[in-house]
Scaffold this active site. Sequence first.
Site, PDB file in Angstrom:
ATOM      1  CB  ALA A 163      -0.915   0.005   1.229  1.00  0.00           C
ATOM      2  CE1 TYR A 188      -7.854   7.397   2.524  1.00  0.00           C
ATOM      3  CE2 TYR A 188      -5.706   8.460   2.601  1.00  0.00           C
ATOM      4  CZ  TYR A 188      -7.015   8.376   3.033  1.00  0.00           C
ATOM      5  OH  TYR A 188      -7.483   9.248   3.971  1.00  0.00           O
ATOM      6  N   GLY A 190      -3.740   9.885  -0.803  1.00  0.00           N
ATOM      7  CA  GLY A 190      -2.430  10.374  -0.340  1.00  0.00           C
ATOM      8  C   GLY A 190      -1.266   9.449  -0.635  1.00  0.00           C
ATOM      9  CE  LYS A 191      -1.566   3.945   1.412  1.00  0.00           C
ATOM     10  NZ  LYS A 191      -2.330   4.524   2.506  1.00  0.00           N
ATOM     11  CG  ASN A 192       4.691   7.131  -2.750  1.00  0.00           C
ATOM     12  OD1 ASN A 192       4.205   7.550  -1.698  1.00  0.00           O
ATOM     13  ND2 ASN A 192       5.993   6.972  -2.910  1.00  0.00           N
TER      14      ASN A 192
END
Length: 367
Positions: A163, A188, A190-192
């Site tokens: 994740a 999600y 805000g993920k990379n």
Amino acid sequence: MQVKFLDLLKVNEPYFPELMQSTQEFLESGWYILGNEVKAFEKEYAAYCGTPYCVGVSNGLDALRLIFEGYKVLGKLKEGDEVIVPANTYIASILSVTQSRLKPVLVEPDAETYNISPEEVLKAITSKTRAVLAVHLYGQLADMEALQEICKNHSLLLVEDAAQAHGATCRNGKLAGNLSDAAGHSFYPGKNLGALGDAGAITTSDEELVGAVQALRNYGSHKKYYNMYEGFNMRLDENQAAWLRIRLKGLDNENNRRRELAKVYNEKLNKEKLILPLEAKYGKHVYHIYPVLHPERDNLQKHLLENGIQTMVHYPVPPHKQEAFKHWSNYSFPLTEKIHNQELSLPISPVHTNEEIEYVVNVMNQF
Ligand SMILES: Cc1ncc(COP(=O)(O)O)c(C=O)c1O
């Protein structure tokens, strides 16, 4: 100066013109669930990770859940089997195991990488152990070479929670998502690699598992209105897939920028009381988070905020101390608890400027 922890609009904005074009095509396609965008993203993300298969799903928790449920319908796991998991992780990793009615066995992390310790995994293996869940926390790979060896020797399934580590590479050149039997990815926002809502994927080279999870994500059905399993609705949306295809093209550049900023922190932060994240020799960190440990974490966070700098804590309470798992409240994982008590995440994103990061360094070093 004001430094946001994460300015998602600024991260996403450069990709908007291409999204407008693709949204027009999506709207006019007249097909809104499991269509060409999901198929194309699955192909492109599998190629990116280097796996033969990718299955788009609703989010990261569901990706892991579907992997475990998939192994259950294939007869490789059954209710009550033990899965070794890191105590030091986001609760979702562990929920994927409990919600699949498997038994999580929590173990301490490695003191340097904060990821599951292969030595602790070895100690935790029993006659009921069937799988290990490795989480690549903060953007750093777990020691997958050591875990692969252990799982091979003990005939255990190895699952990755990727994740937080899109694009992290092992020293053999393989990417997160291609270092185990099956990997769950979260997109999600805000993920990379972040979506514009919830989204996730499974990558694997296991063709049988692909068949199972493709059915399970869609009510247990391969053919409309014919249901093989008691499945779920855990599908990836077409419009999220269309967006992810656009964002994926920028992922490596964005990760490189994160690494440049981490280098500034690594070189310039005063290390007297602070523990900086160490990059393991076996892999390349993608700094989803830049975690520092400080004995006076809360005061340090307050000092930064007073100087206009937003930070976060990943995470304030470890899973075994959460109300949701109150039956584990007598468990003791001192290293995990120390990390949770001392961790502070400094701003790091592809759109932070060098000036902002230098300012964070100065304010940190004043403390
Ligand atoms: C380590 C880890 N595992 C799993 C998840 C679950 O992902 P999602 O929020 O997409 O369900 C997350 C993120 O939220 C995570 O950080």
